[in-house]
Design a protein around this motif. Sequence first.
Motif, PDB file in Angstrom:
ATOM      1  N   THR A  27     -65.563  56.682 -57.829  1.00 39.93           N
ATOM      2  CA  THR A  27     -65.716  56.118 -56.481  1.00 39.93           C
ATOM      3  C   THR A  27     -64.822  56.825 -55.480  1.00 39.93           C
ATOM      4  N   ARG A  28     -63.711  57.380 -55.953  1.00 39.86           N
ATOM      5  CA  ARG A  28     -62.769  58.076 -55.071  1.00 39.86           C
ATOM      6  C   ARG A  28     -63.052  59.576 -54.977  1.00 39.86           C
ATOM      7  N   GLY A  29     -64.094  60.034 -55.680  1.00 38.25           N
ATOM      8  CA  GLY A  29     -64.506  61.421 -55.563  1.00 38.25           C
ATOM      9  C   GLY A  29     -63.779  62.404 -56.449  1.00 38.25           C
ATOM     10  N   ASN A  30     -63.010  61.940 -57.417  1.00 37.30           N
ATOM     11  CA  ASN A  30     -62.360  62.890 -58.335  1.00 37.30           C
ATOM     12  C   ASN A  30     -62.491  62.384 -59.769  1.00 37.30           C
ATOM     13  N   GLU A  31     -63.694  62.506 -60.306  1.00 39.71           N
ATOM     14  CA  GLU A  31     -63.998  61.974 -61.642  1.00 39.71           C
ATOM     15  C   GLU A  31     -63.040  62.530 -62.685  1.00 39.71           C
ATOM     16  N   THR A  32     -62.385  61.613 -63.390  1.00 39.65           N
ATOM     17  CA  THR A  32     -61.489  61.992 -64.485  1.00 39.65           C
ATOM     18  C   THR A  32     -61.772  61.077 -65.672  1.00 39.65           C
ATOM     19  N   TRP A  33     -61.515  61.601 -66.852  1.00 37.99           N
ATOM     20  CA  TRP A  33     -61.707  60.829 -68.076  1.00 37.99           C
ATOM     21  C   TRP A  33     -60.465  60.944 -68.927  1.00 37.99           C
ATOM     22  N   HIS A  34     -60.084  59.835 -69.535  1.00 39.37           N
ATOM     23  CA  HIS A  34     -58.938  59.801 -70.427  1.00 39.37           C
ATOM     24  C   HIS A  34     -59.283  58.921 -71.615  1.00 39.37           C
ATOM     25  N   ASN A  35     -59.112  59.440 -72.824  1.00 37.06           N
ATOM     26  CA  ASN A  35     -59.276  58.630 -74.037  1.00 37.06           C
ATOM     27  C   ASN A  35     -57.941  57.983 -74.367  1.00 37.06           C
ATOM     28  N   SER A  36     -57.861  56.689 -74.164  1.00 44.30           N
ATOM     29  CA  SER A  36     -56.617  55.974 -74.437  1.00 44.30           C
ATOM     30  C   SER A  36     -56.475  55.661 -75.920  1.00 44.30           C
ATOM     31  N   THR A  37     -55.243  55.637 -76.378  1.00 43.87           N
ATOM     32  CA  THR A  37     -54.948  55.131 -77.709  1.00 43.87           C
ATOM     33  C   THR A  37     -54.872  53.616 -77.590  1.00 43.87           C
ATOM     34  N   PRO A  38     -55.671  52.890 -78.378  1.00 39.94           N
ATOM     35  CA  PRO A  38     -55.659  51.439 -78.245  1.00 39.94           C
ATOM     36  C   PRO A  38     -54.283  50.840 -78.530  1.00 39.94           C
ATOM     37  N   GLY A  39     -53.914  49.878 -77.710  1.00 40.64           N
ATOM     38  CA  GLY A  39     -52.701  49.110 -77.947  1.00 40.64           C
ATOM     39  C   GLY A  39     -53.044  47.861 -78.729  1.00 40.64           C
ATOM     40  N   SER A  40     -52.175  46.894 -78.667  1.00 41.90           N
ATOM     41  CA  SER A  40     -52.454  45.623 -79.345  1.00 41.90           C
ATOM     42  C   SER A  40     -53.602  44.909 -78.627  1.00 41.90           C
ATOM     43  N   TRP A  41     -54.182  43.943 -79.291  1.00 42.31           N
ATOM     44  CA  TRP A  41     -55.283  43.179 -78.697  1.00 42.31           C
ATOM     45  C   TRP A  41     -54.856  42.587 -77.350  1.00 42.31           C
ATOM     46  N   LEU A  42     -53.706  41.927 -77.305  1.00 42.80           N
ATOM     47  CA  LEU A  42     -53.257  41.289 -76.063  1.00 42.80           C
ATOM     48  C   LEU A  42     -53.005  42.318 -74.962  1.00 42.80           C
ATOM     49  N   ALA A  43     -52.450  43.461 -75.334  1.00 46.27           N
ATOM     50  CA  ALA A  43     -52.213  44.517 -74.337  1.00 46.27           C
ATOM     51  C   ALA A  43     -53.529  45.042 -73.788  1.00 46.27           C
ATOM     52  N   GLU A  44     -54.523  45.217 -74.652  1.00 47.02           N
ATOM     53  CA  GLU A  44     -55.818  45.719 -74.198  1.00 47.02           C
ATOM     54  C   GLU A  44     -56.544  44.692 -73.338  1.00 47.02           C
ATOM     55  N   VAL A  45     -56.427  43.427 -73.665  1.00 47.68           N
ATOM     56  CA  VAL A  45     -57.042  42.387 -72.833  1.00 47.68           C
ATOM     57  C   VAL A  45     -56.404  42.383 -71.451  1.00 47.68           C
ATOM     58  N   ASP A  46     -55.085  42.454 -71.394  1.00 46.49           N
ATOM     59  CA  ASP A  46     -54.396  42.520 -70.098  1.00 46.49           C
ATOM     60  C   ASP A  46     -54.839  43.760 -69.323  1.00 46.49           C
ATOM     61  N   ARG A  47     -54.925  44.890 -70.022  1.00 46.95           N
ATOM     62  CA  ARG A  47     -55.349  46.134 -69.373  1.00 46.95           C
ATOM     63  C   ARG A  47     -56.786  46.019 -68.850  1.00 46.95           C
ATOM     64  N   PHE A  48     -57.655  45.357 -69.611  1.00 39.41           N
ATOM     65  CA  PHE A  48     -59.035  45.158 -69.178  1.00 39.41           C
ATOM     66  C   PHE A  48     -59.073  44.464 -67.817  1.00 39.41           C
ATOM     67  N   PHE A  49     -58.335  43.364 -67.692  1.00 35.89           N
ATOM     68  CA  PHE A  49     -58.352  42.629 -66.432  1.00 35.89           C
ATOM     69  C   PHE A  49     -57.720  43.428 -65.300  1.00 35.89           C
ATOM     70  N   GLU A  50     -56.689  44.214 -65.595  1.00 33.95           N
ATOM     71  CA  GLU A  50     -56.073  45.065 -64.569  1.00 33.95           C
ATOM     72  C   GLU A  50     -57.049  46.139 -64.093  1.00 33.95           C
ATOM     73  N   CYS A  51     -57.726  46.802 -65.034  1.00 32.14           N
ATOM     74  CA  CYS A  51     -58.696  47.852 -64.671  1.00 32.14           C
ATOM     75  C   CYS A  51     -59.844  47.271 -63.865  1.00 32.14           C
ATOM     76  N   PHE A  52     -60.347  46.150 -64.325  1.00 31.19           N
ATOM     77  CA  PHE A  52     -61.479  45.525 -63.649  1.00 31.19           C
ATOM     78  C   PHE A  52     -61.077  45.056 -62.258  1.00 31.19           C
TER      79      PHE A  52
END
Length: 125
Positions: A27-52
Amino acid sequence: MFLQLRYAFDEVVAHICDLYDCALSVTRGNETWHNSTPGSWLAEVDRFFECFDRLDEFLSSDEPLECDPEKIFQEPIADSLAHIGQIAMMRRLAESAIKGKDYSRAKIASGRVGKEQIPPKREFD
């Protein structure tokens, strides 16, 4: 089996977060991709809501899209929906199925994308 599914949940949610981060970069015009190393379930859930939340905030702002809307909805967002379906399937395998909901009556509001949601009016068993 549940522990194997639990690790798979972490991986899928991490990938969904990567997709939403990618959507924001598109959306900002500079497409980037990063493969993250999964964290703990709770960390990933928190990250999901932050990203969204970051993506929702941008889409509801006055900032112009630096891409065609189809690009983010037909690529990273559509991909994320497929993976959300995978999570639903894995929950069934773990005997913790998601109850069906009537989303046509959902109180959807821009900016309300966090963990705190209005309870559904009607669930199906």
